[in-house]
Design a protein around this motif. Structure first.
Motif, PDB file in Angstrom:
ATOM      1  N   UNK A  39     -30.324-104.706  54.503  1.00  0.00           N
ATOM      2  CA  UNK A  39     -28.863-105.291  54.121  1.00  0.00           C
ATOM      3  C   UNK A  39     -28.788-106.522  54.609  1.00  0.00           C
ATOM      4  N   UNK A  40     -29.323-106.983  55.880  1.00  0.00           N
ATOM      5  CA  UNK A  40     -29.326-108.163  56.635  1.00  0.00           C
ATOM      6  C   UNK A  40     -29.898-109.299  55.579  1.00  0.00           C
ATOM      7  N   UNK A  41     -31.016-109.018  55.123  1.00  0.00           N
ATOM      8  CA  UNK A  41     -31.835-109.999  54.089  1.00  0.00           C
ATOM      9  C   UNK A  41     -31.179-110.030  52.789  1.00  0.00           C
ATOM     10  N   UNK A  42     -30.114-108.962  52.327  1.00  0.00           N
ATOM     11  CA  UNK A  42     -29.640-109.269  51.284  1.00  0.00           C
ATOM     12  C   UNK A  42     -28.363-109.963  51.289  1.00  0.00           C
ATOM     13  N   UNK A  43     -27.568-109.835  52.283  1.00  0.00           N
ATOM     14  CA  UNK A  43     -26.548-110.595  52.545  1.00  0.00           C
ATOM     15  C   UNK A  43     -27.012-112.081  52.884  1.00  0.00           C
ATOM     16  N   UNK A  44     -28.223-112.436  53.335  1.00  0.00           N
ATOM     17  CA  UNK A  44     -28.585-113.989  53.325  1.00  0.00           C
ATOM     18  C   UNK A  44     -28.518-114.649  51.878  1.00  0.00           C
ATOM     19  N   UNK A  45     -28.850-113.928  51.032  1.00  0.00           N
ATOM     20  CA  UNK A  45     -28.678-114.518  49.510  1.00  0.00           C
ATOM     21  C   UNK A  45     -27.545-114.625  49.107  1.00  0.00           C
TER      22      UNK A  45
END
Length: 153
Positions: A39-45
């Protein structure tokens, strides 16, 4: 020694990868450090670059995009902005052409005035005949008029 210093969830991963006889139990993402959670990496996009999770088709996404009132405002702003830039470019080109034309006219007036006053003037030298750069400048003024298609568009 290295295995004992590792956090608990990494120890489990290391031990199970070393010994396949140990049963693998699923690890929930909440047990992972924040930087390892998907989820952390998804929110960066940015949202508009992410793939939709609900599987909406392209036509549905386009319809939603066009329904958004900000879409029309943004497209009008881009259109007006590009036209403003184009207008400024045309204005600067016209100013430059007028400046060059005024310089040529003043040169011709000076040469004509000197001839009328009775001076012996080498007109070819004054006007730049034989010099390819000066001749190109004279041709430039002839081909770029304010009404020609090449100047407007």
């Amino acid at each position: 020694m290295l295995l004992l210093n590792a956090p608990a969830h990494f120890r489990l991963l290391l031990v199970t990868s070393l010994n396949p006889a140990i049963s693998i139990r699923p690890i929930s993402t909440s047990q992972l450090p924040r930087i390892a959670q998907p989820k952390f990496w998804t929110l960066l996009i940015p949202r508009f670059l992410r793939r939709p999770r609900n599987g909406a088709s392209k036509s549905e996404r386009l319809h939603r995009f066009l329904e958004n009132p900000g879409t029309h405002v943004l497209s009008l702003a881009l259109l007006v902005g590009s036209l403003a830039i184009h207008t400024l470019k045309l204005k600067s080109e016209m100013t430059e052409t007028e400046r060059k034309a005024e310089a040529k006219i003043s040169l011709l007036k000076r040469v004509i005035g000197r001839i009328q006053s009775g001076e012996v003037v080498d007109v070819e030298k004054e006007l730049g005949t034989g010099d390819p750069i000066a001749e190109e400048e004279w041709l430039d003024g002839k081909s770029k008029t304010y009404c020609s298609k090449s100047y407007i568009g």
